[in-house]
Every structure is written in C-alpha cells, then in structure tokens.
Design a protein around this motif. Structure first.
Motif, short mmCIF file in Angstrom:
data_model
loop_
_atom_site.label_atom_id
_atom_site.label_comp_id
_atom_site.label_asym_id
_atom_site.label_seq_id
_atom_site.Cartn_x
_atom_site.Cartn_y
_atom_site.Cartn_z
N ARG A 1 -6.45 1.04 -3.08
CA ARG A 1 -5.63 -0.18 -3.01
C ARG A 1 -5.01 -0.42 -1.63
O ARG A 1 -3.88 -0.86 -1.50
CB ARG A 1 -4.56 -0.16 -4.12
CG ARG A 1 -5.16 -0.07 -5.51
CD ARG A 1 -4.14 0.16 -6.58
NE ARG A 1 -3.44 1.43 -6.48
CZ ARG A 1 -3.94 2.62 -6.85
NH1 ARG A 1 -5.12 2.69 -7.39
NH2 ARG A 1 -3.23 3.73 -6.70
N LEU A 2 -5.80 -0.13 -0.59
CA LEU A 2 -5.32 -0.31 0.79
C LEU A 2 -4.99 -1.77 1.09
O LEU A 2 -3.89 -2.09 1.55
CB LEU A 2 -6.42 0.21 1.74
CG LEU A 2 -6.24 0.05 3.24
CD1 LEU A 2 -4.99 0.75 3.73
CD2 LEU A 2 -7.46 0.60 3.99
N ARG B 1 -0.26 -4.04 -8.06
CA ARG B 1 -0.61 -2.63 -7.81
C ARG B 1 0.25 -1.67 -8.64
O ARG B 1 0.03 -0.47 -8.61
CB ARG B 1 -0.40 -2.28 -6.34
CG ARG B 1 -1.48 -2.82 -5.38
CD ARG B 1 -1.00 -2.50 -4.00
NE ARG B 1 -1.97 -2.68 -2.97
CZ ARG B 1 -1.76 -3.42 -1.88
NH1 ARG B 1 -0.63 -4.10 -1.75
NH2 ARG B 1 -2.67 -3.49 -0.93
N PHE C 1 0.84 -1.21 0.00
CA PHE C 1 0.00 0.00 0.00
C PHE C 1 0.87 1.26 0.00
O PHE C 1 0.74 2.13 -0.86
CB PHE C 1 -0.94 -0.05 1.21
CG PHE C 1 -1.74 1.19 1.41
CD1 PHE C 1 -2.52 1.73 0.38
CD2 PHE C 1 -1.75 1.84 2.64
CE1 PHE C 1 -3.27 2.87 0.58
CE2 PHE C 1 -2.50 2.99 2.84
CZ PHE C 1 -3.26 3.51 1.82
#
Ligand code: UDP
Length: 343
Positions: free
Chosen positions: A182-183, A37, A11
């Motif tokens: 996108r934690l 990510r 993250f």
C-alpha cells in the motif's frame, strides 16, 4: 501514551498505527481525508479516527494536540512529479499547514515526531549522508523540484530552533525511499505520477513500458516499511530520552540499487509470480529524457545513501529486510489487493 497521527491513512501512518495497536497499550487519534488503508483497524477500541482535512478541521486538531502526548504530523505531498507540477500546493501543505501544527505543539508543550526527508540532503556529494554533518545541496530556483526539499529543510530548522530555545520537545526522522504494501495508490500510478516502485509495478500490471528517466543510473536505497516502522517505534518509546532534539536517518544502506537495476529486478519478480508466469508478453524497459517525463523543472539526485550510525547508536536499530524480499513483498501485495482491477 496517546498519539495523534495526522495523515493516519497514509503509507507510514497506517503501518505505524497497526504496529502501535498490535504491540503496545497506547491509543491512536488519527485524521485523514480517507480510510481505505485502515480496514479492520477502524474497529479497534484504542483507535479513534475522524475523516477530515488539516486545512479545515483546525479546532479538532488543536483540541487533540492538547489532549495527546505525542504528535506526528504526517500529511504531506511527497511525490517528485507533483513538486514540478504544483509547487505552490507543496509549499502550502508541506510548509504552512505543518508549521501551524508545530506551533500548537509549542503552545501546549507537546512532543513532536516530525517527518523530515532524505530529500533535504538533495544533491549532496557525500557517499553516506550524515544527519549532523552533511551539507544540504539544492539546485537553482527554476528547478522547481527542490521546493519540497527547501520546505522540509526550513521546517526542520524552525523545529530545531524552537527545540534548542527550550520551547519544543522534538525528534526529526528522515525516511529513505521506504517501500512496502500500500505504498501509493495504483490509480495515481496509472496516470504516471507515482513514486518509482509503484510506478514500475503499475506499468508491469498494465503491460506498459517501464521508463528509465535519463538512463536509470541514479541510485536509491530502498527500505522495507516494517524496518522503518521498527525504528519509529523505538523513537516513540524514547528510552532515556535518547531521541530528544535528534535528527535520525531511517534507511537501509545495504539495499542500494540503480533505477535500472530496480526495473530489472521488479520485472523478474513479476515474471516469477504464479499468475503471471505464462503471460507471454511483458513490459519493455526503455530510456526517456527527464524533460519529457517530468518537465523542465526537474533535476535528479544521483546517489542517496544514509549513514545509519546514529540510528544504530540511539535506537539499537538495524534494518533487516533485503532488497529482493522488500520488492517481492511490495509487488505481491499489490497483485493481491488489485486482483482483476487492471489488465
Ligand atoms: N524514475 C524513473 N521512472 C519512473 C519514475 C521515477 O526512472 O517512472 C526515477 C526518478 O527520476 C528518480 C528515481 O526514479 O531518479 C526515484 O524516483 P521517486 O519518484 O521514487 O522519488 P525520489 O527517490 O527521487 O524522491
């Protein structure tokens, strides 16, 4: 500047990498188990990625510690459910593996920016936690939740001791409940083992009940990731060496909310979303005992508010994004990225 980021797909890692590449001419060398990510970032010529494991690819790590100017070891388990389910893995990864990296930084005289955590303050009774004054308070051994806090605290102390003996240039930073796109992965939240914001978002998406552990009166201060990253950028810049050997809270004391308020607000934001306005039925909000939700090894923290005096003074930094905006941007980005994935 060459920056080594271990856990670059995490993250904090991926948000920081994007900011570094957008706003500076620095290069990032990054390792992670996955790259989901990172998206287009993988094509940036100043970004050098390797898929790998800090427990296995040790030679790559040692070589890159030597090669880079600053090291950010961001690999850790930082989810309370896992502290009670698998405390040994928390210790192995969060303490032992990271200690190896810190020792490489000592060996090669490299600057380390190390993620401590707001969790080290534990159940401290201070209304605002101060880096250089507050007591670090944890519960009994049987309450295994505290293993994360203890691992991080001991590593903070080891890093501090190396630093004050002249063997290491370090800054410790302490994030306070950062949130943003996108934690965590929603797959993890589907199984019920995520951090609170992602967990509640997953419940809303799946129409499952939102669980308030022990009534949800416990409070946190939620910090928008862009604000947090701005503080990290200033620490990386390290103007006039201001951050050398400092511990710095990075949190937003204005965004304090109880878990119950958080649930109500997220539900409201979800119900306002154009695609969910007409859903008709929404997750109920219910109370559950912590023992059935987390198990016997859990103990909660009732308030956790940072003092940001040091961040203001050393970095000239102030968080800007309010609570509702932070949650809206987080929730809507999850909806955008998981379109059609859950119903
Ligand atoms: N919590 C909750 N319901 C959930 C998940 C978490 O009530 O489904 C509570 C948890 O007991 C804690 C707070 O939310 O008091 C924040 O939990 P999180 O996992 O985000 O980590 P923490 O801030 O405790 O490190």
């Amino acid at each position: 500047m060459k920056i080594l980021i271990l856990g670059v797909n995490g993250f904090i890692g991926h948000h920081l990498t994007n900011r570094i590449l957008a706003d500076t001419d620095w290069s990032v060398y990054g390792m992670d188990l996955a790259d989901d990510r990172l998206g287009k970032t993988l094509n940036n010529p100043r970004f050098h990625f390797i898929e790998g494991d800090i427990a296995i690819n040790r030679e790559w790590i040692e070589y890159h510690v030597k090669k880079c100017d600053v090291v950010m070891p961001l690999v850790a388990i930082a989810t309370p459910k896992l502290y009670v389910e698998d405390p040994i893995s928390v210790y192995n990864l969060d303490f032992e593996m990271n200690l190896n990296i810190v020792r490489h930084c000592v060996k090669y005289h490299k600057r380390v920016l190390f993620p401590s955590t707001s969790e080290v303050y534990g159940a401290c009774a201070d209304p605002e936690f101060k880096e250089d004054e507050s007591f670090l308070v944890v519960g009994p051994i049987q309450k295994e939740r505290w293993i994360y806090s203890c691992c991080k605290q001991l590593l903070d102390r080891v890093i501090y001791a190396y630093g004050t003996r002249g063997h290491l240039d370090f800054t410790l930073f302490r994030p306070f409940n950062w949130v943003g796109p996108r934690l965590d992965s929603l797959d993890v939240a589907k199984e019920g083992s995520s951090r609170v914001v992602t967990q509640f978002i997953a419940e809303l998406l799946m129409g499952r009940p939102i669980n308030l552990v022990d009534g949800g009166l416990q409070k946190r201060c939620f910090t928008y990731v862009d604000d947090g990253i701005s503080a990290l950028m200033k620490i990386l810049e390290n103007k006039d060496d201001a951050c050398k050997h400092q511990i710095i809270n990075i949190g937003n004391p204005y965004n304090e909310a109880s878990v119950k308020e958080l649930a109500t607000l997220l539900k409201k934001i979800f119900m306002e979303h154009p695609e969910h306005k007409k859903d008709g039925a929404y997750s109920e909000i219910r109370e559950v005992p912590s023992e059935s939700y987390y198990g016997k090894g859990y103990q909660d923290i009732y308030t956790r508010k940072p003092s940001i005096e040091k961040a203001r003074k050393l970095l000239g930094w102030e968080p800007k994004v309010g609570l509702e905006d932070s949650l809206r941007m987080t929730l809507y980005s999850f909806l955008e990225e998981n379109k059609g994935a859950i119903c």
